[in-house]
Design a protein around this motif. Structure first.
Motif, PDB file in Angstrom:
ATOM      1  N   UNK A 116       3.434  -3.881  -7.768  1.00 26.30           N
ATOM      2  CA  UNK A 116       3.623  -4.597  -9.066  1.00 26.30           C
ATOM      3  C   UNK A 116       2.618  -4.409  -9.892  1.00 26.30           C
ATOM      4  N   UNK A 117       1.918  -3.192  -9.982  1.00 29.57           N
ATOM      5  CA  UNK A 117       1.059  -2.654 -10.866  1.00 29.57           C
ATOM      6  C   UNK A 117      -0.268  -3.067 -10.357  1.00 29.57           C
ATOM      7  N   UNK A 118      -0.673  -3.725  -9.125  1.00 21.40           N
ATOM      8  CA  UNK A 118      -1.745  -4.135  -8.806  1.00 21.40           C
ATOM      9  C   UNK A 118      -2.177  -3.092  -7.570  1.00 21.40           C
ATOM     10  N   UNK A 119      -3.309  -2.812  -7.497  1.00 21.79           N
ATOM     11  CA  UNK A 119      -3.647  -1.862  -6.270  1.00 21.79           C
ATOM     12  C   UNK A 119      -3.722  -2.507  -4.997  1.00 21.79           C
ATOM     13  N   UNK A 120      -3.204  -1.841  -3.866  1.00 19.16           N
ATOM     14  CA  UNK A 120      -3.282  -2.728  -2.545  1.00 19.16           C
ATOM     15  C   UNK A 120      -3.875  -1.473  -1.498  1.00 19.16           C
ATOM     16  N   UNK A 121      -4.684  -2.122  -0.854  1.00 19.24           N
ATOM     17  CA  UNK A 121      -5.030  -1.058   0.212  1.00 19.24           C
ATOM     18  C   UNK A 121      -4.807  -1.801   1.672  1.00 19.24           C
ATOM     19  N   UNK A 122      -4.316  -0.948   2.550  1.00 19.25           N
ATOM     20  CA  UNK A 122      -3.978  -1.638   3.669  1.00 19.25           C
ATOM     21  C   UNK A 122      -4.446  -0.470   4.798  1.00 19.25           C
ATOM     22  N   UNK A 123      -4.783  -1.004   6.089  1.00 19.19           N
ATOM     23  CA  UNK A 123      -5.403  -0.511   7.000  1.00 19.19           C
ATOM     24  C   UNK A 123      -4.614  -0.737   8.363  1.00 19.19           C
ATOM     25  N   UNK A 124      -4.582   0.489   9.282  1.00 24.21           N
ATOM     26  CA  UNK A 124      -4.082   0.456  10.440  1.00 24.21           C
ATOM     27  C   UNK A 124      -4.656   1.090  11.581  1.00 24.21           C
ATOM     28  N   UNK A 125      -4.836   1.152  12.810  1.00 28.87           N
ATOM     29  CA  UNK A 125      -5.268   1.897  13.756  1.00 28.87           C
ATOM     30  C   UNK A 125      -4.712   3.027  13.911  1.00 28.87           C
ATOM     31  N   UNK A 126      -5.472   4.018  14.075  1.00 29.50           N
ATOM     32  CA  UNK A 126      -4.726   5.456  14.403  1.00 29.50           C
ATOM     33  C   UNK A 126      -4.405   5.299  15.911  1.00 29.50           C
TER      34      UNK A 126
END
Length: 95
Positions: A62-72
């Motif tokens: 929605x036009x906003x930056x979003x950073x997500x993380x997950x374990x490899x």
């Protein structure tokens, strides 16, 4: 019995455990859930990313930056090995 220093550090251990239990998680959820500062989170995530333990996904929602993380897979393996080491330590106390 050796602990992996990357995993054993208290804040990173919380990060490993949270990501292992919850899967992909946003930056803001991690700071809120673990009650750590953005700078502290960024520093620890950076070390985990350098060690190929966490994958980072940056996108716009929605036009906003979003950073997500997950374990490899490597990150999951390290966390599981750490838990195994802790279990062996506890089992050794019964002897």
């Amino acid at each position: 019995m050796e602990f992996d220093k990357l995993v054993h550090q208290p804040t990173r251990l919380q990060l490993f455990a949270h990501l292992y239990a919850n899967g992909e998680t946003s930056f803001s959820a991690l700071t809120d859930d673990l009650e750590i500062t953005e700078g502290n989170l960024a520093s620890h995530i950076g070390k985990m990313e350098e060690a190929d333990c966490v994958a980072v996904n940056k996108q716009f929602v929605d036009g906003s930056p979003q950073t997500t993380y997950r374990l490899t897979e490597h990150g999951e393996d390290l966390f599981e090995a750490h838990v195994q080491t802790l279990e062996e330590l506890i089992d050794g106390l019964d002897s």
